[in-house]
Design a protein around this motif. Structure first.
Motif, mmCIF file in Angstrom:
data_model
loop_
_atom_site.group_PDB
_atom_site.id
_atom_site.type_symbol
_atom_site.label_atom_id
_atom_site.label_comp_id
_atom_site.label_asym_id
_atom_site.label_seq_id
_atom_site.Cartn_x
_atom_site.Cartn_y
_atom_site.Cartn_z
ATOM 1 N N PRO A 29 0.792 -1.241 0.000
ATOM 2 C CA PRO A 29 0.000 0.000 0.000
ATOM 3 C C PRO A 29 0.824 1.291 0.000
ATOM 4 O O PRO A 29 0.266 2.366 -0.161
ATOM 5 N N TYR A 30 2.147 1.192 0.184
ATOM 6 C CA TYR A 30 2.996 2.395 0.186
ATOM 7 C C TYR A 30 3.704 2.591 -1.146
ATOM 8 O O TYR A 30 4.342 3.621 -1.383
ATOM 9 N N CYS A 31 3.606 1.600 -2.052
ATOM 10 C CA CYS A 31 4.539 1.518 -3.182
ATOM 11 C C CYS A 31 3.966 2.142 -4.451
ATOM 12 O O CYS A 31 2.858 1.809 -4.867
ATOM 13 N N GLN A 202 13.676 6.031 4.204
ATOM 14 C CA GLN A 202 12.625 6.646 5.030
ATOM 15 C C GLN A 202 11.314 6.471 4.298
ATOM 16 O O GLN A 202 11.240 6.731 3.088
ATOM 17 N N LEU A 203 10.279 6.037 5.009
ATOM 18 C CA LEU A 203 8.963 5.852 4.382
ATOM 19 C C LEU A 203 8.511 7.165 3.730
ATOM 20 O O LEU A 203 8.478 8.210 4.371
ATOM 21 N N THR A 204 8.196 7.080 2.460
ATOM 22 C CA THR A 204 7.676 8.237 1.736
ATOM 23 C C THR A 204 6.208 7.955 1.433
ATOM 24 O O THR A 204 5.869 6.863 0.977
ATOM 25 N N ILE A 205 5.354 8.920 1.718
ATOM 26 C CA ILE A 205 3.929 8.757 1.403
ATOM 27 C C ILE A 205 3.743 9.238 -0.040
ATOM 28 O O ILE A 205 3.783 10.433 -0.316
ATOM 29 N N GLU A 206 3.592 8.278 -0.946
ATOM 30 C CA GLU A 206 3.550 8.603 -2.371
ATOM 31 C C GLU A 206 2.118 8.894 -2.812
ATOM 32 O O GLU A 206 1.206 8.108 -2.523
ATOM 33 N N PRO A 207 1.927 10.004 -3.537
ATOM 34 C CA PRO A 207 0.586 10.317 -4.053
ATOM 35 C C PRO A 207 0.007 9.139 -4.843
ATOM 36 O O PRO A 207 0.739 8.450 -5.558
ATOM 37 N N GLY A 208 -1.280 8.913 -4.664
ATOM 38 C CA GLY A 208 -1.944 7.855 -5.437
ATOM 39 C C GLY A 208 -1.897 6.481 -4.782
ATOM 40 O O GLY A 208 -2.546 5.558 -5.248
ATOM 41 N N PRO A 210 -2.541 3.778 -1.490
ATOM 42 C CA PRO A 210 -3.472 3.679 -0.349
ATOM 43 C C PRO A 210 -2.942 4.394 0.894
ATOM 44 O O PRO A 210 -3.715 5.013 1.631
ATOM 45 N N PHE A 211 -1.625 4.349 1.138
ATOM 46 C CA PHE A 211 -1.071 5.056 2.295
ATOM 47 C C PHE A 211 -1.344 6.562 2.211
ATOM 48 O O PHE A 211 -1.544 7.218 3.228
ATOM 49 N N HIS A 212 -1.342 7.082 0.996
ATOM 50 C CA HIS A 212 -1.585 8.518 0.820
ATOM 51 C C HIS A 212 -2.997 8.861 1.276
ATOM 52 O O HIS A 212 -3.207 9.828 2.025
ATOM 53 N N GLY A 213 -3.955 8.023 0.857
ATOM 54 C CA GLY A 213 -5.347 8.241 1.255
ATOM 55 C C GLY A 213 -5.509 8.131 2.764
ATOM 56 O O GLY A 213 -6.170 8.970 3.401
#
Ligand SMILES: C[S@@+](CC[C@H](N)C(=O)[O-])C[C@H]1O[C@@H](n2cnc3c(N)ncnc32)[C@H](O)[C@@H]1O
Ligand code: SF4
Length: 391
Positions: A29-31, A202-208, A210-213
């Protein structure tokens, strides 16, 4: 304008081949990598034939090169049958000379490897494995949507180390709820098991994603900047003490065990990008060009079967573009950049006053031999540093 002929400095770093396998068993979900799940299965022989065609196409643009590194990335290349990997590597060797000491890396997911496959990959010519471990505790692995638990990850590390002399694994830190003390303990355990190389992102919250939402809805809270900085400092400190200092923002190795393929990118070398959504940088007699292939696996396949390659964008990079890319990539490295190479590309030197100012601020340093590099304080604010230097 700077020369782009065969003696051009962008050739110094070697010639690499990146092969992108765009499939995964599940989408994390972060990828936001170009990775897709195909429950109906993947026609490996058909994809292999397309890869062969695209390899041949790239070879016509880069005759006479000696391949110094090959990287099978993804997606999850360890979902491929060893025979497919062998077919890819044989195709590379049929078109270029491969250096006897070429580094050949395969990215593997702990949930899709077993001993038989690793030995098959080794027999195919792979000599280095990079494992996506991501975390060493089960709760975090569940949050990250991984298909493996910590015990399976440790098993995969052991398996990789028994089959390959060169191994690396990836961890993601700055995860929800992670404190510097927790990360110190986890990283300590990782360092105790690492052979020669670790990638620590470092965990990046990528647009688009599920983690971003979830993050936007306040359901996923990652450490704030201050904690993030403390986690980064723990990373630098522990890795340096364990003899695996950072040689790039997120990559740590024993001296001499750096990934040659990754160094090639950061030293702004030449590489072919093959497979769906792959990026390449090739040096032709008249220019350095950037290539991008079709991103969707099936559309890429259809395009290669029709046209012999999947390239959808070819950009001629101006001398100024090249200088800027060289700066952005090179300052990620602990070894920094050679300002003279920048000047040769750009047609003018970096501004000495600005360099002096950034050195004064403790963000940049001049290394013996005249190279300039980001300091430990400068590395976390690299974008600002590059913008200041390139202005
Ligand atoms: C293409 S994946 C390769 C490995 C393989 N697919 C796996 O996940 O096991 C490359 C690495 O990028 C990192 N990564 C991917 N998305 C990330 C994100 N949003 N933030 C931080 N690291 C990320 C992970 O550590 C992952 O192992
Ligand atoms: S992190 Fe790896 S396994 Fe997960 S979706 Fe991305 S490429 Fe696939």
């Amino acid at each position: 304008m700077a020369s782009t002929g065969p003696d051009h400095p962008t050739r110094d770093a070697g010639f690499g081949i990146y092969l992108h396998w765009p499939f995964c068993a599940a989408k994390c979900p972060y990828c936001d990598f170009n990775s897709h799940v195909r429950h109906a299965g993947v026609d490996e022989p058909r994809f292999l034939a397309a890869f062969r065609a695209e390899i041949a196409h790239n070879a016509t643009r880069t005759p006479g090169r000696t391949v110094t590194s090959i990287f099978l990335g993804g997606g999850t290349p360890s979902l491929m049958q060893p025979a497919t990997v062998a077919g890819l590597l044989d195709a590379v060797a049929a078109h270029w000379t491969v250096a006897p000491d070429a580094e050949v890396t395969l990215e593997a997911n702990p949930s899709s490897v077993e001993a038989g496959r690793f030995h098959g990959y080794r027999a195919a010519g792979v000599n280095r494995v990079s494992l996506g471990v991501q975390a060493l505790d089960d709760a975090s692995l569940r949050t990250l949507g991984r298909l493996h638990d910590a015990a399976q990850a440790l098993e995969a590390i052991e398996l990789a180390q028994s089959a390959f002399a060169r191994t690396s694994f990836d961890l993601i830190y700055a995860r929800p709820g992670q404190t510097p003390a927790l990360w110190r303990a986890e990283l300590g355990a990782a360092l105790a098991r690492a052979a020669e190389h670790l990638s620590l992102y470092q965990l990046t919250i990528e647009p688009g994603t599920p983690f971003h939402g979830l993050a936007a809805a306040g359901k996923l809270v990652t450490p704030d900047d201050e904690v993030g900085r403390a986690l980064y400092d723990v990373t630098q400190d522990l890795c340096a003490k364990a003899g695996m200092p950072a040689y790039e923002i997120s990559n740590h190795a024993r001296p001499g065990a750096e990934s040659r393929h990754n160094l090639l990118y950061w030293r702004y070398g030449e590489y072919a990008g093959i497979g769906p959504g792959a990026h390449g940088r090739l040096v032709t007699p008249s220019a350095r060009i950037g290539t991008v292939t079709e991103r969707s696996p099936e559309a890429w396949l259809a395009r290669v079967e029709r046209a012999g390659h999947g390239v959808v964008e070819t950009e001629t990079l101006t001398a100024a573009d090249q200088a800027d890319e060289f700066l952005v990539m090179g300052l990620r490295l602990r070894e920094g950049i050679d300002p003279e190479r920048y000047a040769a590309l750009k047609g003018r030197a970096l501004n000495g006053n600005r360099i002096g100012m950034l050195i004064g601020d403790g963000l940049l340093e001049r290394l013996p031999g005249g190279r300039i590099a980001a300091t430990a304080r400068g590395a976390p604010v690299l974008n600002a540093l590059v913008a200041e230097l390139a202005a």
